[in-house]
Design a protein around this motif. Structure first.
Motif, short mmCIF file in Angstrom:
data_model
loop_
_atom_site.label_atom_id
_atom_site.label_comp_id
_atom_site.label_asym_id
_atom_site.label_seq_id
_atom_site.Cartn_x
_atom_site.Cartn_y
_atom_site.Cartn_z
N ALA A 231 0.85 -1.20 0.00
CA ALA A 231 0.00 0.00 0.00
C ALA A 231 0.87 1.24 0.00
O ALA A 231 1.94 1.27 0.64
N VAL A 232 0.42 2.26 -0.70
CA VAL A 232 1.09 3.55 -0.72
C VAL A 232 0.26 4.51 0.14
O VAL A 232 -0.94 4.67 -0.08
N VAL A 233 0.90 5.14 1.10
CA VAL A 233 0.21 6.02 2.04
C VAL A 233 0.72 7.43 1.85
O VAL A 233 1.93 7.67 1.87
N ARG A 234 -0.18 8.35 1.68
CA ARG A 234 0.19 9.75 1.53
C ARG A 234 0.21 10.42 2.89
O ARG A 234 -0.81 10.44 3.58
N ALA A 235 1.35 10.93 3.34
CA ALA A 235 1.49 11.46 4.69
C ALA A 235 0.79 12.81 4.83
O ALA A 235 0.65 13.56 3.87
N ALA A 236 0.36 13.11 6.07
CA ALA A 236 -0.38 14.34 6.33
C ALA A 236 0.47 15.58 6.10
O ALA A 236 -0.05 16.67 5.85
N THR A 237 1.79 15.44 6.19
CA THR A 237 2.66 16.61 6.04
C THR A 237 2.81 17.04 4.59
O THR A 237 3.33 18.12 4.32
N ASP A 238 2.38 16.16 3.65
CA ASP A 238 2.55 16.44 2.22
C ASP A 238 4.02 16.55 1.83
O ASP A 238 4.34 17.09 0.79
N ARG A 239 4.91 16.04 2.66
CA ARG A 239 6.34 16.12 2.36
C ARG A 239 6.94 14.74 2.11
O ARG A 239 8.14 14.61 1.98
N GLU A 240 6.10 13.69 2.05
CA GLU A 240 6.64 12.36 1.84
C GLU A 240 5.54 11.41 1.39
O GLU A 240 4.36 11.67 1.55
N VAL A 241 5.97 10.31 0.80
CA VAL A 241 5.10 9.18 0.47
C VAL A 241 5.59 8.00 1.28
O VAL A 241 6.80 7.73 1.34
N VAL A 242 4.67 7.31 1.92
CA VAL A 242 5.01 6.15 2.75
C VAL A 242 4.49 4.90 2.07
O VAL A 242 3.33 4.84 1.66
N VAL A 243 5.35 3.89 1.94
CA VAL A 243 4.97 2.62 1.34
C VAL A 243 5.05 1.54 2.42
O VAL A 243 6.06 1.41 3.11
N ALA B 163 4.48 -16.11 -6.47
CA ALA B 163 4.32 -17.42 -5.85
C ALA B 163 3.76 -17.32 -4.44
O ALA B 163 3.06 -18.21 -3.97
N ALA B 164 4.08 -16.20 -3.76
CA ALA B 164 3.64 -16.03 -2.37
C ALA B 164 2.25 -15.43 -2.26
O ALA B 164 1.66 -15.43 -1.19
N GLN B 165 1.68 -14.93 -3.37
CA GLN B 165 0.38 -14.26 -3.30
C GLN B 165 -0.74 -15.28 -3.17
O GLN B 165 -0.75 -16.29 -3.88
N PRO B 166 -1.72 -15.03 -2.27
CA PRO B 166 -2.90 -15.89 -2.24
C PRO B 166 -3.68 -15.75 -3.54
O PRO B 166 -3.71 -14.70 -4.17
N ALA B 167 -4.32 -16.84 -3.96
CA ALA B 167 -5.02 -16.83 -5.24
C ALA B 167 -6.17 -15.85 -5.27
O ALA B 167 -6.53 -15.32 -6.31
N ALA B 168 -6.77 -15.57 -4.08
CA ALA B 168 -7.94 -14.69 -4.04
C ALA B 168 -7.58 -13.23 -4.17
O ALA B 168 -8.44 -12.40 -4.43
N GLU B 169 -6.31 -12.89 -3.98
CA GLU B 169 -5.92 -11.49 -4.02
C GLU B 169 -5.63 -11.07 -5.46
O GLU B 169 -4.63 -11.46 -6.05
N THR B 170 -6.51 -10.30 -6.04
CA THR B 170 -6.35 -9.89 -7.43
C THR B 170 -6.38 -8.39 -7.58
O THR B 170 -6.36 -7.90 -8.70
N VAL B 171 -6.45 -7.64 -6.47
CA VAL B 171 -6.53 -6.19 -6.56
C VAL B 171 -5.13 -5.60 -6.57
O VAL B 171 -4.19 -6.16 -6.02
N ARG B 172 -5.00 -4.46 -7.23
CA ARG B 172 -3.73 -3.76 -7.22
C ARG B 172 -3.57 -2.99 -5.91
O ARG B 172 -4.55 -2.72 -5.24
N PRO B 173 -2.33 -2.63 -5.58
CA PRO B 173 -2.15 -1.85 -4.36
C PRO B 173 -2.86 -0.51 -4.46
O PRO B 173 -2.87 0.14 -5.51
N ALA B 174 -3.48 -0.08 -3.38
CA ALA B 174 -4.24 1.17 -3.37
C ALA B 174 -3.36 2.32 -2.94
O ALA B 174 -2.40 2.13 -2.21
N VAL B 175 -3.68 3.51 -3.41
CA VAL B 175 -3.01 4.72 -2.96
C VAL B 175 -3.91 5.38 -1.93
O VAL B 175 -5.02 5.81 -2.26
#
Length: 450
Positions: free
Chosen positions: A151-163, A234-246
């Motif tokens: 997941a990509v997380v946008r920080a409250a400070t608007d000065r960084e991106v957190v993954v 290989a490590a992903q569960p078969a049910a997980e088909t969504v892309r990472p969210a921003v």
């Protein structure tokens, strides 16, 4: 934030008053302007865009508008500012998901239970102009290239991106992040922290990652990237088909409201509590030698230590006697409770029975280290926590907690952690009021107090 509480009280008083005098209306106009400024800060608007709306409150007073008009104006402006903030975030290139707290909390709850690795990476750029748009572009380019569990997380400070990269150590995190286009890595700084080695909460991991910010490495070339892609699939569960969210992490308005409510409650309680604490302090001083109020080191939000205020209920040599009385402990380690503890003084026994020794902790609420309703701070050191138990440190500790309301001193540490985590996951005004009533009832019947 004390001014926010005064602002709300002034506006409500002016709106409900049948005699709208000029002094009351003038004060309400000034406080209304302050509410508009606070709403602008919560919406992260520049001051030049906020102050004209604030000054309009004073202009309305000068033009003879009533208190009800002021209340309606302030409410509409505050809502408009928050809507503009959300629209600006979306137009900057973020996804429609605006609240990272639940997905990130679920990730941390899972890795804590399974004791599996997790990496947090902070990406920042230099300069002062165009930083927000550049970070939004990095997030847009990076998100489709990450694993499905990231997941990509946008920080409250608007000065960084957190993954956030569940199941990744530092080496894997560097390799995955190297999938970002080279153009986006130019002049960008990257810092990585891993769970649980570098911290046990999201905030502490971000702090460590920020402190390690260095020029963004390439991660070992395309061969390493291809190996990681194969291993990830290989490590992903078969049910997980969504892309990472921003996600976008904003400073929640509820934090401002909760802080204002705490300060308003303190102002209402102060005329009664301050004389009561003074009388109890005198009684403690006369009963036994030693300070009346002691400071005890406790863990606060994100595991940060703070000094907890408390009326002394034990003798001065209580810590020294602890080793001698260890065989009388009635709770499993790391707790230490003794029935009819010989270290407790006569006045201290009365204070503990009705939890009066905790009244000085209102000073911790005033300092922002605690809130009225939240998990109770305890004496267990962070090194003695199991990983799943550290979830209780994700929220601000409080005067009233679930285990205090349901069991008080009779619950062991593991059970208290379960109650605290359940409380942290189900916070609401109704639940908080229910806990306050249950705690008052437990105090009066002395349930679990010794």
């Amino acid at each position: 934030m004390w001014l926010a509480g005064c602002s709300l009280v002034a506006l409500a008083s002016a709106a409900l008053s049948n005699t709208e005098g000029p002094w009351l209306l003038g004060f309400a106009a000034i406080m209304g302007a302050q509410v508009v400024v606070l709403a602008g800060r919560a919406a992260r608007l520049p001051s030049w865009a906020t102050w004209p709306f604030a000054l309009a409150c004073v202009a309305m007073y000068a033009l003879g508008y009533g208190a009800a008009d002021l209340v309606i104006y302030v409410g509409l402006v505050a809502v408009l500012m928050l809507v503009v903030d959300r629209f600006a975030l979306l137009s900057a290139g973020h996804s429609a998901a605006l609240a990272p707290a639940d997905p990130i909390a679920r990730d941390f709850a899972r890795v804590r239970r399974e004791e599996s690795p997790l990496a947090v990476a902070c990406i920042s750029v230099g300069g002062t102009r165009g930083v927000s748009r550049r970070l939004a572009q990095i997030a847009r380019e990076l998100a489709p290239r990450l694993r499905m569990t990231d997941a990509v997380v946008r920080a409250a400070t608007d000065r960084e991106v957190v993954v956030v990269l569940p199941g990744a150590d530092r080496r894997v995190a560097v390799t995955v992040l190297a999938r970002a286009p080279a153009a986006q890595r130019t002049d960008a700084l990257l810092g990585i922290a891993t769970f649980p080695e570098d911290g046990q909460t999201f905030a502490s991991l971000k702090e460590v990652a920020r402190s390690r910010a260095r020029p963004w490495p390439d991660g070992g070339g395309p061969d390493a990237d291809q190996r990681e892609r194969t291993r990830s699939r290989a490590a992903q569960p078969a049910a997980e088909t969504v892309r990472p969210a921003v996600f976008v992490e904003t400073r929640p308005l509820t934090a401002h409201i909760r802080r204002s409510a705490d300060l308003l409650a303190l102002a209402l309680m102060a005329p009664v509590v301050i004389p009561l604490v003074a009388l109890l302090a005198i009684a403690v001083k006369l009963d036994s030698p030693g300070p009346a109020i002691v400071r005890i080191r406790r863990l606060g939000r994100d595991g940060r230590p703070f000094e907890l205020f408390k009326l002394r209920s034990m003798t001065r040599d209580a810590d020294r006697m602890k080793e001698e009385l260890e065989h009388l402990n009635t709770l499993p380690w790391p707790d230490f409770k003794i029935t009819d503890d010989p270290r407790v003084t006569r006045v201290g026994r009365l204070l503990r029975k009705y939890s009066l020794d905790e009244l000085p902790q209102l000073g911790n609420v005033l300092r922002g280290e605690m809130t009225f309703v939240g998990p109770r701070p305890c004496s267990v050191k962070l090194a003695d926590y199991d990983l799943w138990q550290s979830e209780r440190l994700d929220v601000t500790p409080g005067l009233v907690g679930r285990w205090q309301a349901e069991g008080r001193g009779s619950a062991d540490f593991a059970e208290r952690c379960r109650l605290d985590i359940r409380q942290a996951r189900s916070r609401s005004i109704r639940v908080n009021l229910r806990l306050v009533v249950a705690t008052v009832r437990s105090v009066f019947v002395s349930k679990g107090a010794y």
